[in-house]
Write an enzyme that holds these catalytic residues in place. Structure first.
Site, PDB file in Angstrom:
ATOM      1  N   ARG A  39       0.818  -1.222   0.015  1.00 40.10           N
ATOM      2  CA  ARG A  39       0.162  -0.143   0.230  1.00 40.10           C
ATOM      3  C   ARG A  39       0.977   1.299   0.084  1.00 40.10           C
ATOM      4  NH1 ARG A  39      -3.091  -3.549  -0.706  1.00 40.10           N
ATOM      5  NH2 ARG A  39      -4.915  -4.245   0.419  1.00 40.10           N
ATOM      6  N   SER A  58     -10.933   0.357   3.107  1.00 42.40           N
ATOM      7  CA  SER A  58     -10.164   0.164   4.459  1.00 42.40           C
ATOM      8  C   SER A  58      -9.618   1.339   5.040  1.00 42.40           C
ATOM      9  CB  SER A  58      -9.293  -0.803   4.352  1.00 42.40           C
ATOM     10  OG  SER A  58      -9.690  -2.055   3.879  1.00 42.40           O
ATOM     11  N   GLU A 116      -4.941   4.663   5.881  1.00 39.40           N
ATOM     12  CA  GLU A 116      -4.586   4.462   4.541  1.00 39.40           C
ATOM     13  C   GLU A 116      -5.043   5.533   3.784  1.00 39.40           C
ATOM     14  OE1 GLU A 116      -5.577   0.342   2.583  1.00 39.40           O
ATOM     15  OE2 GLU A 116      -6.611   1.692   0.949  1.00 39.40           O
TER      16      GLU A 116
HETATM   17  P1  FAD Z   1      -8.569   9.399  -5.348  1.00 45.12           P
HETATM   18  O1  FAD Z   1      -9.075   8.816  -3.860  1.00 45.12           O
HETATM   19  O2  FAD Z   1      -8.985  10.285  -5.972  1.00 45.12           O
HETATM   20  O3  FAD Z   1      -6.741   9.681  -4.845  1.00 45.12           O
HETATM   21  C1  FAD Z   1      -5.935   8.991  -4.176  1.00 45.12           C
HETATM   22  C2  FAD Z   1      -4.459   9.446  -4.036  1.00 45.12           C
HETATM   23  O4  FAD Z   1      -4.166   9.397  -5.448  1.00 45.12           O
HETATM   24  C3  FAD Z   1      -4.565  11.045  -4.049  1.00 45.12           C
HETATM   25  O5  FAD Z   1      -3.439  11.260  -3.103  1.00 45.12           O
HETATM   26  C4  FAD Z   1      -4.523  11.553  -5.267  1.00 45.12           C
HETATM   27  O6  FAD Z   1      -4.049  12.845  -5.184  1.00 45.12           O
HETATM   28  C5  FAD Z   1      -3.508  10.638  -5.911  1.00 45.12           C
HETATM   29  N1  FAD Z   1      -3.934  10.503  -7.497  1.00 45.12           N
HETATM   30  C6  FAD Z   1      -4.995  10.222  -7.874  1.00 45.12           C
HETATM   31  N2  FAD Z   1      -4.976  10.214  -9.195  1.00 45.12           N
HETATM   32  C7  FAD Z   1      -3.902  10.747  -9.706  1.00 45.12           C
HETATM   33  C8  FAD Z   1      -3.177  11.150 -10.649  1.00 45.12           C
HETATM   34  N3  FAD Z   1      -3.592  10.844 -11.867  1.00 45.12           N
HETATM   35  N4  FAD Z   1      -1.899  11.423 -10.715  1.00 45.12           N
HETATM   36  C9  FAD Z   1      -1.423  11.608  -9.582  1.00 45.12           C
HETATM   37  N5  FAD Z   1      -1.939  11.649  -8.152  1.00 45.12           N
HETATM   38  C10 FAD Z   1      -3.033  10.906  -8.130  1.00 45.12           C
HETATM   39  N6  FAD Z   1      -7.850  -0.161  -2.370  1.00 45.12           N
HETATM   40  C11 FAD Z   1      -6.850  -0.983  -2.560  1.00 45.12           C
HETATM   41  O7  FAD Z   1      -5.716  -1.340  -2.637  1.00 45.12           O
HETATM   42  N7  FAD Z   1      -7.472  -2.335  -2.417  1.00 45.12           N
HETATM   43  C12 FAD Z   1      -8.980  -2.483  -2.358  1.00 45.12           C
HETATM   44  O8  FAD Z   1      -9.296  -3.749  -2.326  1.00 45.12           O
HETATM   45  C13 FAD Z   1      -9.681  -1.235  -2.271  1.00 45.12           C
HETATM   46  N8  FAD Z   1     -10.891  -1.412  -1.943  1.00 45.12           N
HETATM   47  C14 FAD Z   1     -11.731  -0.284  -1.739  1.00 45.12           C
HETATM   48  C15 FAD Z   1     -13.061  -0.278  -1.508  1.00 45.12           C
HETATM   49  C16 FAD Z   1     -13.906   0.411  -1.354  1.00 45.12           C
HETATM   50  C17 FAD Z   1     -15.278   0.293  -0.883  1.00 45.12           C
HETATM   51  C18 FAD Z   1     -13.412   1.727  -1.538  1.00 45.12           C
HETATM   52  C19 FAD Z   1     -14.358   3.255  -1.180  1.00 45.12           C
HETATM   53  C20 FAD Z   1     -11.824   2.068  -1.618  1.00 45.12           C
HETATM   54  C21 FAD Z   1     -11.129   0.912  -1.754  1.00 45.12           C
HETATM   55  N9  FAD Z   1      -9.612   1.134  -2.121  1.00 45.12           N
HETATM   56  C22 FAD Z   1      -8.921  -0.217  -2.129  1.00 45.12           C
HETATM   57  C23 FAD Z   1      -9.140   2.525  -1.975  1.00 45.12           C
HETATM   58  C24 FAD Z   1      -9.090   2.913  -3.422  1.00 45.12           C
HETATM   59  O9  FAD Z   1     -10.226   2.355  -4.152  1.00 45.12           O
HETATM   60  C25 FAD Z   1      -7.787   2.838  -4.073  1.00 45.12           C
HETATM   61  O10 FAD Z   1      -6.874   3.525  -3.644  1.00 45.12           O
HETATM   62  C26 FAD Z   1      -8.033   3.747  -5.494  1.00 45.12           C
HETATM   63  O11 FAD Z   1      -6.791   3.344  -6.366  1.00 45.12           O
HETATM   64  C27 FAD Z   1      -8.334   5.227  -5.374  1.00 45.12           C
HETATM   65  O12 FAD Z   1      -8.423   5.689  -6.670  1.00 45.12           O
HETATM   66  P2  FAD Z   1      -9.129   7.293  -6.908  1.00 45.12           P
HETATM   67  O13 FAD Z   1      -9.177   7.464  -8.480  1.00 45.12           O
HETATM   68  O14 FAD Z   1     -10.533   7.140  -6.192  1.00 45.12           O
HETATM   69  O15 FAD Z   1      -8.077   7.990  -6.039  1.00 45.12           O
HETATM   70  P1  NAP Z   2     -10.336 -10.585   4.340  1.00 39.52           P
HETATM   71  O1  NAP Z   2     -10.245 -11.598   3.189  1.00 39.52           O
HETATM   72  O2  NAP Z   2     -11.312 -10.756   5.265  1.00 39.52           O
HETATM   73  O3  NAP Z   2      -8.898 -10.718   5.230  1.00 39.52           O
HETATM   74  C1  NAP Z   2      -8.732  -9.992   6.100  1.00 39.52           C
HETATM   75  C2  NAP Z   2      -7.082  -9.539   6.255  1.00 39.52           C
HETATM   76  O4  NAP Z   2      -6.257 -10.421   6.074  1.00 39.52           O
HETATM   77  C3  NAP Z   2      -6.882  -8.691   4.978  1.00 39.52           C
HETATM   78  O5  NAP Z   2      -6.853  -7.169   5.070  1.00 39.52           O
HETATM   79  C4  NAP Z   2      -5.550  -9.258   4.421  1.00 39.52           C
HETATM   80  O6  NAP Z   2      -4.459  -8.443   4.271  1.00 39.52           O
HETATM   81  C5  NAP Z   2      -5.111 -10.319   5.281  1.00 39.52           C
HETATM   82  N1  NAP Z   2      -4.816 -11.803   4.668  1.00 39.52           N
HETATM   83  C6  NAP Z   2      -5.776 -12.863   4.651  1.00 39.52           C
HETATM   84  N2  NAP Z   2      -5.072 -13.692   4.199  1.00 39.52           N
HETATM   85  C7  NAP Z   2      -3.586 -13.153   3.766  1.00 39.52           C
HETATM   86  C8  NAP Z   2      -2.545 -13.854   3.237  1.00 39.52           C
HETATM   87  N3  NAP Z   2      -2.426 -15.108   2.839  1.00 39.52           N
HETATM   88  N4  NAP Z   2      -1.194 -13.197   3.297  1.00 39.52           N
HETATM   89  C9  NAP Z   2      -1.470 -12.108   3.646  1.00 39.52           C
HETATM   90  N5  NAP Z   2      -2.484 -11.314   4.237  1.00 39.52           N
HETATM   91  C10 NAP Z   2      -3.654 -11.966   4.365  1.00 39.52           C
HETATM   92  O7  NAP Z   2     -10.236  -9.213   3.822  1.00 39.52           O
HETATM   93  P2  NAP Z   2     -11.449  -8.185   3.087  1.00 39.52           P
HETATM   94  O8  NAP Z   2     -11.403  -7.200   4.208  1.00 39.52           O
HETATM   95  O9  NAP Z   2     -12.561  -8.940   2.746  1.00 39.52           O
HETATM   96  O10 NAP Z   2     -10.555  -7.687   1.795  1.00 39.52           O
HETATM   97  C11 NAP Z   2     -10.375  -8.715   0.805  1.00 39.52           C
HETATM   98  C12 NAP Z   2      -9.281  -7.935  -0.039  1.00 39.52           C
HETATM   99  O11 NAP Z   2      -9.452  -6.908  -0.558  1.00 39.52           O
HETATM  100  C13 NAP Z   2      -7.927  -7.923   0.819  1.00 39.52           C
HETATM  101  O12 NAP Z   2      -7.007  -8.115  -0.078  1.00 39.52           O
HETATM  102  C14 NAP Z   2      -8.082  -6.479   1.290  1.00 39.52           C
HETATM  103  O13 NAP Z   2      -6.808  -5.823   1.345  1.00 39.52           O
HETATM  104  C15 NAP Z   2      -8.783  -5.904  -0.008  1.00 39.52           C
HETATM  105  N6  NAP Z   2      -9.697  -4.534   0.309  1.00 39.52           N
HETATM  106  C16 NAP Z   2      -8.860  -3.443   0.475  1.00 39.52           C
HETATM  107  C17 NAP Z   2      -9.703  -2.453   0.773  1.00 39.52           C
HETATM  108  C18 NAP Z   2      -8.812  -0.969   0.863  1.00 39.52           C
HETATM  109  O14 NAP Z   2      -9.466  -0.065   0.991  1.00 39.52           O
HETATM  110  N7  NAP Z   2      -7.690  -1.107   0.854  1.00 39.52           N
HETATM  111  C19 NAP Z   2     -10.993  -2.542   1.062  1.00 39.52           C
HETATM  112  C20 NAP Z   2     -11.643  -3.673   0.979  1.00 39.52           C
HETATM  113  C21 NAP Z   2     -10.827  -4.871   0.752  1.00 39.52           C
HETATM  114  P3  NAP Z   2      -4.253  -7.630   2.913  1.00 39.52           P
HETATM  115  O15 NAP Z   2      -5.189  -6.519   3.199  1.00 39.52           O
HETATM  116  O16 NAP Z   2      -2.889  -7.395   2.629  1.00 39.52           O
HETATM  117  O17 NAP Z   2      -4.875  -8.315   1.517  1.00 39.52           O
END
Ligand code: FAD
Ligand code: NAP
Length: 342
Positions: free
Chosen positions: A164, A238, A334
């Site tokens: 991340r 998250s 995050e």
């Molecule tokens: P924004 O929120 O608009 O911006 C995020 C950051 O990126 C800001 O700092 C912004 O300045 C910068 N940025 C955006 N676009 C550019 C650009 N073109 N150039 C330079 N900087 C830029 N994230 C995960 O990693 N895994 C997940 O599974 C995941 N699940 C999510 C589920 C939900 C329901 C939600 C709401 C979010 C989730 N996220 C997850 C977080 C999010 O979706 C990601 O971080 C996504 O990449 C953000 O994209 P955005 O276009 O909305 O960025």
């Molecule tokens: P989940 O499947 O309930 O798992 C819970 C947590 O355990 C996750 O955060 C995951 O880490 C960790 N995990 C599970 N198995 C793992 C493994 N084998 N090795 C390392 N880490 C492990 O998670 P969930 O919340 O439903 O999400 C599912 C996936 O979507 C996850 O990968 C999660 O990161 C991603 N997600 C991200 C966001 C976001 O906003 N960043 C939001 C929703 C879902 P990791 O997070 O590192 O995978």
């Protein structure tokens, strides 16, 4: 190019927080991007690139030109017998890209389905889910320097991706607007279903063959069933990262809390489940100041009608303090925070 002064940002962030941007512009082409950068530079206004606002917290008005990337295009750069390289514009929607690649028979993005946001934001925090991270398919990031429009290209190693995180959140923070990414995908199906939730799905559905399409369907289905939809329950996904701790602390904690989910990493550190610790501290389902911790997902903070990003951060801070007090583990948030002190 249509620069709007004093634009309200609630429609531009999935947490639905209210704030005002000094100026706001949506750019649909690289030419418009250059015009917008010039507009801001000539007025000595800083630039904040924004995608779909799914990973930001606005805690106050933003004294900048908020620049929303809406450039769309997918170009085939190279195709060999087993790989394909695509150049994808920053304003493309990430999930639509995942779907499009699958329809074309280009594989590798299935586990990253249904992540909100734009392609241009994917490198910023090295988006990841279900055991796959953006870094596994990235060849090159293309960007423009905000200070002078100079084009910049960073290869995979230069992006310094980690969990991340990337160079764009650290050394190059606020310096670039990402314009496109080059990604390399496979022409032969290659699925990764080692992640526990996916492995369980295919064990429970033995008749479903784990093809890339089936993995995509499983990921979308699991995510739909677990994660609140931001259009109904505003959230930023998250709110906390899973903490990486050293092996000694992990061992002490696991002795005391054998049920705490933990994942040893290659570098010797151990990833702990932030959700489990937050739940254990009693936060799951708690409501405060029109905000809440989601009742099914302790990592997700939901906005039930608040305007205030400050209140969101105050809730996050209280959660982090109690996790630190009970487990001696510091949680990091995050999403990226904007509007503080500007
Ligand atoms: P924004 O929120 O608009 O911006 C995020 C950051 O990126 C800001 O700092 C912004 O300045 C910068 N940025 C955006 N676009 C550019 C650009 N073109 N150039 C330079 N900087 C830029 N994230 C995960 O990693 N895994 C997940 O599974 C995941 N699940 C999510 C589920 C939900 C329901 C939600 C709401 C979010 C989730 N996220 C997850 C977080 C999010 O979706 C990601 O971080 C996504 O990449 C953000 O994209 P955005 O276009 O909305 O960025
Ligand atoms: P989940 O499947 O309930 O798992 C819970 C947590 O355990 C996750 O955060 C995951 O880490 C960790 N995990 C599970 N198995 C793992 C493994 N084998 N090795 C390392 N880490 C492990 O998670 P969930 O919340 O439903 O999400 C599912 C996936 O979507 C996850 O990968 C999660 O990161 C991603 N997600 C991200 C966001 C976001 O906003 N960043 C939001 C929703 C879902 P990791 O997070 O590192 O995978």
């Amino acid at each position: 190019m249509n620069v709007r002064l004093g634009e309200f940002l609630r429609p531009h962030n999935t947490l639905s927080l209210q704030a005002q941007a000094r100026a706001f512009v949506t750019v649909f082409s690289d030419e418009e991007l250059l015009t917008a950068l010039h507009w801001a530079r000539s007025r000595k206004i800083s630039v904040l690139p924004l995608g779909e606002g799914s990973n930001v917290v606005f805690v106050g008005d933003v004294n900048a030109l908020v620049l929303r990337q809406a450039t769309r295009s997918i170009k085939l750069l190279k195709k060999s017998t087993d790989r394909v390289t695509l150049r994808v514009a920053a304003g493309e929607n990430w999930h639509e890209l995942v779907r499009w690649t699958l329809q074309k028979g280009y594989y590798g993005l299935e586990n990253l389905a249904f992540i909100p946001g734009t392609v241009g934001a994917a490198p910023i925090q090295n988006i990841g889910a279900y055991g796959v991270e953006f870094q596994s398919i990235l060849k090159q990031v293309h960007a423009r320097q905000i200070v002078d429009d100079a084009p910049v290209a960073l290869d995979n190693a230069s992006c310094r991706f980690s969990y991340r995180n990337s160079i764009f959140k650290r050394e190059l923070n606020a310096q670039l607007v990402i314009t496109s990414v080059d990604i390399e995908l496979s022409l032969s199906p290659c699925v990764n279903i080692t992640y526990p939730a996916l492995a369980r799905f295919f064990q429970e559905h033995p008749r479903i063959e784990p093809t890339p399409d089936a993995v995509y369907d499983a990921v979308v289905g699991i995510r739909r069933s677990k994660l609140p939809d931001p259009s109904r329950e505003p959230n930023a996904g998250s709110f906390f990262k899973n903490p990486l701790v050293n092996a000694a602390l992990a061992s002490t904690l696991l002795h005391r809390y054998p049920e705490l989910p933990s994942y040893p990493q290659r570098d010797g550190s151990v990833k702990l489940s932030a959700a489990w610790m937050i739940d254990n501290c009693g936060w799951k389902g708690v409501r405060r100041d029109k905000l809440g911790v989601h009742p099914q997902h302790a990592l997700v903070l939901v906005n039930y009608g608040s305007d205030s990003g400050e209140h969101v951060l105050a809730l996050a801070d209280d959660i982090a303090v109690s996790v630190d007090r009970n487990f001696g583990v510091k949680l990091e948030i995050e999403p990226v925070v904007y509007g503080a002190g500007s």
